[in-house]
Design a protein around this motif. Sequence first.
Motif, PDB file in Angstrom:
ATOM      1  N   LYS A  57       0.876  -1.288  -0.153  1.00  0.00           N
ATOM      2  CA  LYS A  57       0.032   0.038  -0.097  1.00  0.00           C
ATOM      3  C   LYS A  57       0.963   1.194  -0.030  1.00  0.00           C
ATOM      4  O   LYS A  57       0.435   2.163  -0.759  1.00  0.00           O
ATOM      5  CB  LYS A  57      -0.894   0.045   1.326  1.00  0.00           C
ATOM      6  CG  LYS A  57      -1.798   1.175   1.270  1.00  0.00           C
ATOM      7  CD  LYS A  57      -2.728   1.116   2.211  1.00  0.00           C
ATOM      8  CE  LYS A  57      -3.755   2.307   2.641  1.00  0.00           C
ATOM      9  NZ  LYS A  57      -4.632   2.160   3.775  1.00  0.00           N
ATOM     10  N   SER A  58       1.927   1.445   0.702  1.00  0.00           N
ATOM     11  CA  SER A  58       2.755   2.347   0.814  1.00  0.00           C
ATOM     12  C   SER A  58       3.561   2.638  -0.482  1.00  0.00           C
ATOM     13  O   SER A  58       3.709   3.866  -0.909  1.00  0.00           O
ATOM     14  CB  SER A  58       3.747   2.177   2.218  1.00  0.00           C
ATOM     15  OG  SER A  58       3.122   2.178   3.360  1.00  0.00           O
ATOM     16  N   ASP A  90       2.782   1.616  -3.412  1.00  0.00           N
ATOM     17  CA  ASP A  90       1.630   2.116  -4.512  1.00  0.00           C
ATOM     18  C   ASP A  90       1.556   3.580  -4.273  1.00  0.00           C
ATOM     19  O   ASP A  90       1.317   4.339  -5.360  1.00  0.00           O
ATOM     20  CB  ASP A  90       0.305   1.478  -4.245  1.00  0.00           C
ATOM     21  CG  ASP A  90       0.396   0.060  -4.594  1.00  0.00           C
ATOM     22  OD1 ASP A  90       1.369  -0.337  -5.191  1.00  0.00           O
ATOM     23  OD2 ASP A  90      -0.647  -0.723  -4.186  1.00  0.00           O
ATOM     24  N   ALA A  91       1.372   4.281  -3.071  1.00  0.00           N
ATOM     25  CA  ALA A  91       1.014   5.675  -2.878  1.00  0.00           C
ATOM     26  C   ALA A  91       2.308   6.668  -3.311  1.00  0.00           C
ATOM     27  O   ALA A  91       2.196   7.593  -3.607  1.00  0.00           O
ATOM     28  CB  ALA A  91       0.991   5.820  -1.425  1.00  0.00           C
TER      29      ALA A  91
END
Length: 540
Positions: A204-205, A207-208
Amino acid sequence: MSGPQDESEPRAVSSEAALISVCAALGAARACGPLSKAEASLLRRARQLPRPSAETLSRLIAEIRAGGDPLGEAFCVVRPGTRRRSLGAFYTVEGIVTAMASWVLARNPDIIIDVGCGSGRFAAAVRRLGFGGETIAIDIDPLATVMTRANLTVLGHRHATVVHGDLLRLSLADSRRGRTAFIGNPPYVRHHTLRPEAKRWAQKSGDALGVQVSGLSGLHALFVLAIAGLSRPGDLGCLITAAEWLDVGYGSALRTLFAQHLGCVRLDIGDPRTSAFGDAMSTAAIVSWEVGYSDAVSMRETRDLKTLRALTGGRAISRDTLTRSSRWRDLLHPRPHRDGLVPLGTYARVHRGIATGANGFFILSRDEAIIRELGGHVRPCVTRAHQVLSSGGVVRADKLDHVLLEVQDAADHDRALRSYLAEGIRHRVHERYLCEHRNPWWRLGGGPPPPIVATYMARQAPMFATNPDRCRIVNVLHGIHFREEVGEDIATTLVVWLNNHRDTLTGGRTYHGGLRKFEPRELEAILVPPLHELDARRVK
């Protein structure tokens, strides 16, 4: 670091409980912000122990103020290495800490964050070097943060906050003023033991930030992701990590973060024959950055990071070159240009040998296979790299002392085999991780045996041997499989050429002590003569 203790003096800290008691007596509970429940619980335990003597406390205070870390050294003695390694706790030597702290302080930060602080060596170093601004030290181990509190209390740091927590969950105020510097030695925990939620956080990090994060990334990579997410333009940092990310596929996220997002300023790489960590067989790299910096990067290889005095000098590498490269160490040691050679992968694929998941069951001595009447279900197997290193370039079945159980079809099961497989089930071999993920659990697969075998991890270059009897190999070796069928004579000529040019082979990666390792794709990248030229040489 503190000097050796007088042999006549009883050791002040002989257990974790005694270490906690010393920290409490040094004032761990009196400063550096509120205690967590876990920290408070540890310090309550200290009340049940005798208070350290005034002489002991005076000696420890003097050592801490003089630049030593007697608490951290005691911790490395009283906590077993296996427990420390589970949290990635590999402590950094004093010279490296001071050089990194000096580099950071020369850039005038307003806030310094010691990530994965351990006993607080970096936070203590910046304090000793005169930094009086806001310092945050964070670690997931409550004993580590209690030691940091004690060290910073002794050093009189009035603007320090120690946080018992996870850096991946740390948040910083958007309203913070000035420049924030991140410094430290992130915990070295391999991906195998990371919790699923940590891996989900990493994806998730990543992707951000627009960075693809490999599932093989260790905890130190996740720390860099967290730092990138917390950083703003003008922030800076200096970290020491294991150096493997410089050259491997799963290190691409770190290379992208440092080259493009964080603004790498310099990279100091330890000589592979030395180690910067006391009990980890790993080469180290120190990476320094300023967010927004986009000029050339200074790269330097240092013979021994433990004797490092300052982060200065090095070869200038353009940002564009750094961004394009997938092997940063090669930028310091460019491969020599060799006309007419081509990658081995042009003609062959390289695969690691069979991973059985239970060598004690699937690998048998020849005598045991005969006694168990399994002769029709086994194949000679190369089980040790030494068998290739000492082969003279050819491995032969009659020289091997072990065989591999090789069953492809349930119809092959005779009484002896059924009995042996049943024995494996009684010993729960079928529940081992790799066995459990095979269907059926006893079918190893692996494709045809390779015509050429190669070592891939030793304190020397790879050694190659032909495999005319098509023996099986296990995963301590690589197999070289030609993309198109070639004769044994060509395979032999290629092996002779490779072994005659071992000292010129480049690539792979080098670990502490000069241990060289070649992954399959790295072995495919080594340069060899075209096969038609080898054939012509053979004919001549």
